[in-house]
Design a protein around this motif. Sequence first.
Motif, short mmCIF file in Angstrom:
data_model
loop_
_atom_site.label_atom_id
_atom_site.label_comp_id
_atom_site.label_asym_id
_atom_site.label_seq_id
_atom_site.Cartn_x
_atom_site.Cartn_y
_atom_site.Cartn_z
N ALA A 1 31.13 16.10 -28.76
CA ALA A 1 30.09 16.08 -29.78
C ALA A 1 29.81 14.64 -30.15
O ALA A 1 30.72 13.82 -30.29
CB ALA A 1 30.57 16.85 -30.99
N LEU A 2 28.52 14.32 -30.32
CA LEU A 2 28.15 12.95 -30.67
C LEU A 2 27.83 12.88 -32.16
O LEU A 2 28.26 13.73 -32.93
CB LEU A 2 26.94 12.52 -29.83
N GLY A 3 27.05 11.89 -32.56
CA GLY A 3 26.67 11.77 -33.96
C GLY A 3 25.45 12.64 -34.28
O GLY A 3 24.96 13.38 -33.43
N MET A 4 24.98 12.54 -35.53
CA MET A 4 23.78 13.28 -35.93
C MET A 4 22.55 12.42 -35.63
O MET A 4 22.52 11.24 -35.97
CB MET A 4 23.82 13.59 -37.42
N LYS A 5 21.54 13.04 -35.02
CA LYS A 5 20.28 12.34 -34.81
C LYS A 5 19.55 12.24 -36.14
O LYS A 5 19.60 13.17 -36.95
CB LYS A 5 19.39 13.13 -33.85
N ILE A 6 18.81 11.14 -36.34
CA ILE A 6 18.08 10.98 -37.59
C ILE A 6 17.06 12.11 -37.76
O ILE A 6 16.91 12.68 -38.84
CB ILE A 6 17.40 9.59 -37.64
N SER A 7 16.39 12.49 -36.67
CA SER A 7 15.38 13.56 -36.78
C SER A 7 16.01 14.86 -37.25
O SER A 7 15.41 15.62 -38.02
CB SER A 7 14.67 13.75 -35.44
N GLN A 8 17.24 15.12 -36.84
CA GLN A 8 17.92 16.36 -37.25
C GLN A 8 18.31 16.30 -38.72
O GLN A 8 18.24 17.30 -39.44
CB GLN A 8 19.15 16.59 -36.39
N VAL A 9 18.73 15.11 -39.15
CA VAL A 9 19.07 14.96 -40.56
C VAL A 9 17.81 15.15 -41.41
O VAL A 9 17.83 15.85 -42.43
CB VAL A 9 19.71 13.57 -40.83
N GLU A 10 16.71 14.56 -40.94
CA GLU A 10 15.44 14.71 -41.67
C GLU A 10 15.06 16.18 -41.78
O GLU A 10 14.65 16.66 -42.84
CB GLU A 10 14.32 13.94 -40.95
N ARG A 11 15.23 16.91 -40.69
CA ARG A 11 14.86 18.32 -40.71
C ARG A 11 15.76 19.10 -41.67
O ARG A 11 15.29 19.93 -42.45
CB ARG A 11 14.92 18.92 -39.30
N ALA A 12 17.04 18.79 -41.64
CA ALA A 12 17.97 19.50 -42.53
C ALA A 12 17.61 19.24 -43.99
O ALA A 12 17.66 20.15 -44.84
CB ALA A 12 19.40 19.06 -42.25
N ILE A 13 17.21 18.00 -44.28
CA ILE A 13 16.83 17.67 -45.66
C ILE A 13 15.55 18.40 -46.04
O ILE A 13 15.44 18.99 -47.13
CB ILE A 13 16.66 16.14 -45.83
N GLU A 14 14.58 18.39 -45.10
CA GLU A 14 13.31 19.07 -45.35
C GLU A 14 13.52 20.57 -45.60
O GLU A 14 12.94 21.14 -46.51
CB GLU A 14 12.44 18.94 -44.09
#
Lengths: 287, 485
Positions: free
Chosen positions: B142-155
């Motif tokens: 497993a790698l780190g979290m992508k920024i786009s995925q973090v943005e989606r989770a926040i949205e």
Amino acid sequence: MEFWFTELHTPHVKFSVKVDKHLYSSENDLGRVDIFDSPEFGRFLAVDGYIIFTQRDEFIYDEMLSHVPMAVNPKAERILVFGSGDGGVVRELLKYQSIKTIDLIEINEGVVQACRQYFPEMAESLDDPRVTIYTENALRFIRHIENEYDLIIVDSAGFYGPGESLLTREFYGSCYKALKADGIMVNQHQSPFYEEDRIETQKAHKRIVNSFPISRVYQAHIPSYPSGYWLFGFASKKFRPVIDLDADAWNRLGIKTDYYTTNLHKGCFALPAYVERMLADVEKIKD
Amino acid sequence: MDQRRAPVYEALQEFRRNRVVPFDVPGHKRGRGNPELVSLLGKQCVELDVNSMKPLDNLCHPISVIKEAENLAAEAFGAAHAFLMVGGTTSAVQTMVLTACKSGEKIIMPRNVHRSVINALVVNGATPIYVNPETDNHLGIALGMKISQVERAIEENPDAVAILVNNPTYYGICSNLKRIVELAHENGMMVLVDEAHGTHFYFGDDMPVTAMAAGADMSSVSMHKSGGSLTQSSFLLTGPNVSPGYVRQVINLTQTTSASYLLIASLDISRRNLALRGKDLFKEVMRIADYARTEINKIGGYYAYGKELINGDSVYDFDPTKLTVYTLDIGLAGIEVYDLLRDEYDIQLELGDMGNVLAYISIGDRMREVERLVSALFDIKRLYSKDRTGLFDHEYITPSVVMTPQEAFYAPKEEMIPIRETNGRICTEFLMCYPPGIPILAPGERITQEIIDYVLYAKEKGCQLTGPEDEKVECLNVIKEHATY
């Protein structure tokens, strides 16, 4: 003045040698080297307080590490020696005209330098053109070498400290790989007598048994070492240490020795019952 | 502040000199009552096993030497406040979670969190919103979290109150922490960072950014891992927007009132050591790790990876002290190499998973041991390498969260059934593969055939499975079939 060098053979046994003079002392990250003159053992060298060799009895150790394998395969030409920076083993090996190269790996350069100064009669062998000295980590030196040597002699300083890596499975595996199809490896195997040494001897033997098809143990009497009784390992890919000995051929070489003889060769593989048992105990645990 | 000071250590020295007569606990009274303990640990060590008292301060409410030690630590780590922790980094992580959220609230986190995070959710009843970390399909990690995925989770979860980030992961991989902190703070969320494997980031040169430098609100730092303190000792760091008094209250909910001075003192002198000498120490650690990587990659067949994994997003940065080796190309699972190293070569590694082994390189390492490790890997390849067909190389499994960990953990309607028969059921307990201790299943998650296959394979390969009530891990507790959720 009473001046004694004392070595702990076990936490409960001391071995003391009366000393005339402390000649040399130096310390680096590989350990502390001391050289003394003594009335009984002559000049001797200690690393971290353990006697490595004395002028009086080094011939036994050096001859047994050199002539036993050489008598089994007198055709050996390319030799690799680990440790033995004092030059004693090399001195014995140079008695064979047939040997073409001796590579010596001694990580502790301080030992070589101190020996050149204080044991010139042993260390002069290191200046022979057939000898090349490498000061690098043994494992690093050997792991990329394949099928190059006829004989590897492992003169490790002991089971602990910088020499520890010479007693590992990865080291013996690398030696196997670096030897030719009829290669031999001999090593010093500590003493089987005291409990802690015995456990380490067994561990080392088990690792060698797991790495080589033929693995036998032989013995000698070395007064300055713990218990005075010492073992060596003979491991090989093809040669058997007693059956394949050609005593006449070796005797024709006319090599002068003070301990080794071909008769002794046949006898030194005959071990006391308790030693046979402790070796057999670990031989059974094969993978 | 003078980082050469070590107030707790100095107070203990002073205490020893004063030869105070103990009519308090611990009952071994400087070891006199337990000679076998003294012969095991040594007199000096046992004499320092003492209770809180005025000259030594009290970890529950520090006002003197422990407070000074915490202030020195805060300065060394660039934090607003530092707490000395004696319940492992687990207790620091739990404190972060319990501080940031409560029952009914949401917290965003990557799935490859340590078990202690989800355990804290069982305690406080918050809901995890998992961000699936990217996986490297070749390496199976497993790698780190992508920024786009973090943005989606926040949205999708604007009501979430916090985001938890690993810095780095067990495998040394860092997400873009600075950007995540910006995103979180723009949306009114706290940032909690698990830096169990990141102590050295605070002291070495050319290291990934630290949580405190990135502006995170809280961070848990395993001083006992790369920092050199005693096992179970740890630091909790907080930023300027967190009330230290409230955090102390949260810590005291679960922390022992008999904190070990051996642990506290070890934190104090380890902080001093790193503050004074950390730069050089970690330079050497990096040199050793680099050397080992180069030598292992020369063997052929193994892949010891490093900064080349960096891709600007899911691998935003890489911990240069991590020595992780991919083993599947020599036909051996990581766990098999891990077992061979221990059983045949007397070399103990930090972890072996399906595809990798991890050797922990730290301030205590010497070149001679590294040479042994490299040669042992060489020898293993020579003697044991096989054709790689049939090797399972998938490590990361996307979870399906059906209920909160707390609901599931305390669910009344459960039954224990064999693992093979659990497909489609909702698990009510943890299932971890050790190491690395990242959950395969957490309470409240649906079990899939993929998970069952993975678990059975891991068991066969010799991984240690932990978590379930059934200690042989043949059965799992699940919600009863007819229960509807």
